[in-house]
Enzyme design. Structure first.
Site, PDB file in Angstrom:
ATOM      1  N   HIS A 165      10.170 -23.893   8.928  1.00 40.39           N
ATOM      2  CA  HIS A 165       9.272 -24.633   9.779  1.00 40.39           C
ATOM      3  C   HIS A 165       7.821 -24.383   9.162  1.00 40.39           C
ATOM      4  O   HIS A 165       7.049 -25.236   9.476  1.00 40.39           O
ATOM      5  CB  HIS A 165       9.193 -24.087  11.206  1.00 40.39           C
ATOM      6  CG  HIS A 165      10.373 -24.791  12.045  1.00 40.39           C
ATOM      7  ND1 HIS A 165      10.471 -24.564  13.339  1.00 40.39           N
ATOM      8  CD2 HIS A 165      11.659 -25.243  11.641  1.00 40.39           C
ATOM      9  CE1 HIS A 165      11.558 -25.094  13.845  1.00 40.39           C
ATOM     10  NE2 HIS A 165      12.209 -25.447  12.761  1.00 40.39           N
TER      11      HIS A 165
ATOM     12  N   ASP B  61       0.879  -1.216   0.001  1.00 44.76           N
ATOM     13  CA  ASP B  61      -0.182  -0.028  -0.118  1.00 44.76           C
ATOM     14  C   ASP B  61       0.959   0.991  -0.139  1.00 44.76           C
ATOM     15  O   ASP B  61       2.161   1.206  -0.300  1.00 44.76           O
ATOM     16  CB  ASP B  61      -1.016  -0.086   1.232  1.00 44.76           C
ATOM     17  CG  ASP B  61      -0.312   0.039   2.525  1.00 44.76           C
ATOM     18  OD1 ASP B  61       0.883   0.171   2.689  1.00 44.76           O
ATOM     19  OD2 ASP B  61      -1.205   0.310   3.618  1.00 44.76           O
TER      20      ASP B  61
ATOM     21  N   THR C 148       2.469  -1.706   9.054  1.00 43.44           N
ATOM     22  CA  THR C 148       2.963  -2.463  10.105  1.00 43.44           C
ATOM     23  C   THR C 148       3.033  -4.066   9.757  1.00 43.44           C
ATOM     24  O   THR C 148       3.850  -4.844  10.172  1.00 43.44           O
ATOM     25  CB  THR C 148       1.774  -2.773  11.385  1.00 43.44           C
ATOM     26  OG1 THR C 148       0.542  -3.216  10.639  1.00 43.44           O
ATOM     27  CG2 THR C 148       1.512  -1.550  12.031  1.00 43.44           C
TER      28      THR C 148
ATOM     29  N   CYS D 250       2.954  -3.487   4.027  1.00 37.12           N
ATOM     30  CA  CYS D 250       1.938  -2.199   4.395  1.00 37.12           C
ATOM     31  C   CYS D 250       2.882  -1.695   5.500  1.00 37.12           C
ATOM     32  O   CYS D 250       3.930  -1.828   5.889  1.00 37.12           O
ATOM     33  CB  CYS D 250       0.716  -2.756   4.667  1.00 37.12           C
ATOM     34  SG  CYS D 250       0.405  -3.891   5.997  1.00 37.12           S
TER      35      CYS D 250
ATOM     36  N   HIS E 203       7.510 -30.952  10.306  1.00 41.12           N
ATOM     37  CA  HIS E 203       6.872 -29.583   9.887  1.00 41.12           C
ATOM     38  C   HIS E 203       5.905 -29.827   8.960  1.00 41.12           C
ATOM     39  O   HIS E 203       4.824 -29.061   8.590  1.00 41.12           O
ATOM     40  CB  HIS E 203       7.988 -28.575   9.799  1.00 41.12           C
ATOM     41  CG  HIS E 203       8.956 -28.321  10.912  1.00 41.12           C
ATOM     42  ND1 HIS E 203       8.648 -27.910  12.025  1.00 41.12           N
ATOM     43  CD2 HIS E 203      10.080 -28.671  10.970  1.00 41.12           C
ATOM     44  CE1 HIS E 203       9.635 -27.860  12.913  1.00 41.12           C
ATOM     45  NE2 HIS E 203      10.548 -28.547  12.149  1.00 41.12           N
TER      46      HIS E 203
HETATM   47  C1  RB5 Z   1      -1.856   2.499   6.483  1.00 41.84           C
HETATM   48  O1  RB5 Z   1      -2.042   3.737   7.254  1.00 41.84           O
HETATM   49  C2  RB5 Z   1      -1.970   1.324   7.485  1.00 41.84           C
HETATM   50  O2  RB5 Z   1      -3.180   1.180   8.178  1.00 41.84           O
HETATM   51  C3  RB5 Z   1      -1.604   0.182   6.585  1.00 41.84           C
HETATM   52  O3  RB5 Z   1      -0.358   0.338   5.933  1.00 41.84           O
HETATM   53  C4  RB5 Z   1      -1.117  -1.218   7.363  1.00 41.84           C
HETATM   54  O4  RB5 Z   1      -0.392  -0.692   8.344  1.00 41.84           O
HETATM   55  C5  RB5 Z   1      -2.451  -2.144   7.842  1.00 41.84           C
HETATM   56  O5  RB5 Z   1      -2.286  -3.032   8.710  1.00 41.84           O
END
Ligand code: RB5
Length: 154
Positions: A98, A8, A67, A65, A133
């Site tokens: 694994h 994203d 996180t 993305c 595994h």
């Molecule tokens: C975008 O602001 C953020 O929510 C997205 O990149 C991600 O971290 C979602 O899990």
């Protein structure tokens, strides 16, 4: 290998860097977007990459993305996807050894570019150990099959 990549807006810069790493390693990289850092919704791009992996159009997928959590949730909805959120080298290594992970997810707001490069290189080179595994992955597949279409609605 043929590798699908997507992100994203929060993962866009890292996606561009990781594409170069994959190409340097000799892999074929298919970019599912986005094409710039304008705000987008991660499920749209997670879906495209996951579909390519799930349908075996590509061998592996890479998703980024902010996180890494949103992309992980999306990817693991798809049959035969084993997506692993790896923001460190140990997890990257063991997600292959694994879990035979076939989608690598990285948090673009968590991991710096140099570490992300090493995570990707580790993840692309470490082989699945098999053995006990494999039995565990077969159990995950069995859960996927037994609960497909399962609903909490009465
Ligand atoms: C975008 O602001 C953020 O929510 C997205 O990149 C991600 O971290 C979602 O899990």
């Amino acid at each position: 290998m043929k590798v699908a990549i997507g992100s994203d807006h929060a993962g866009f810069q890292l996606k561009e860097e990781l594409k170069k790493v994959l190409q340097e390693m000799g892999h074929e990289c298919i970019d599912f977007g986005p094409g710039g850092s304008e705000s987008v919704d991660y499920p749209d791009f997670g879906e495209k990459v996951s579909l390519a992996v799930s349908s075996k159009t590509v061998d592996r997928g890479v998703l980024i993305c902010g996180t890494g959590i949103g992309m992980s949730i999306v990817a693991n909805k798809f049959p035969d996807i084993r997506a692993s959120l790896c923001n460190d080298l140990y997890t990257a290594r063991f997600s292959r050894l694994h879990n035979d992970a076939n989608v690598l997810v990285i948090g673009g707001r968590i991991v710096g570019i140099d570490l992300a490069r090493e995570i990707l290189k580790t993840w692309m080179t470490v082989e699945f150990e098999g053995g006990r595994h494999l039995r565990r992955l077969q159990k995950i597949k069995s859960i996927e099959e037994r609960y497909s279409g399962w609903t909490t609605k009465t």
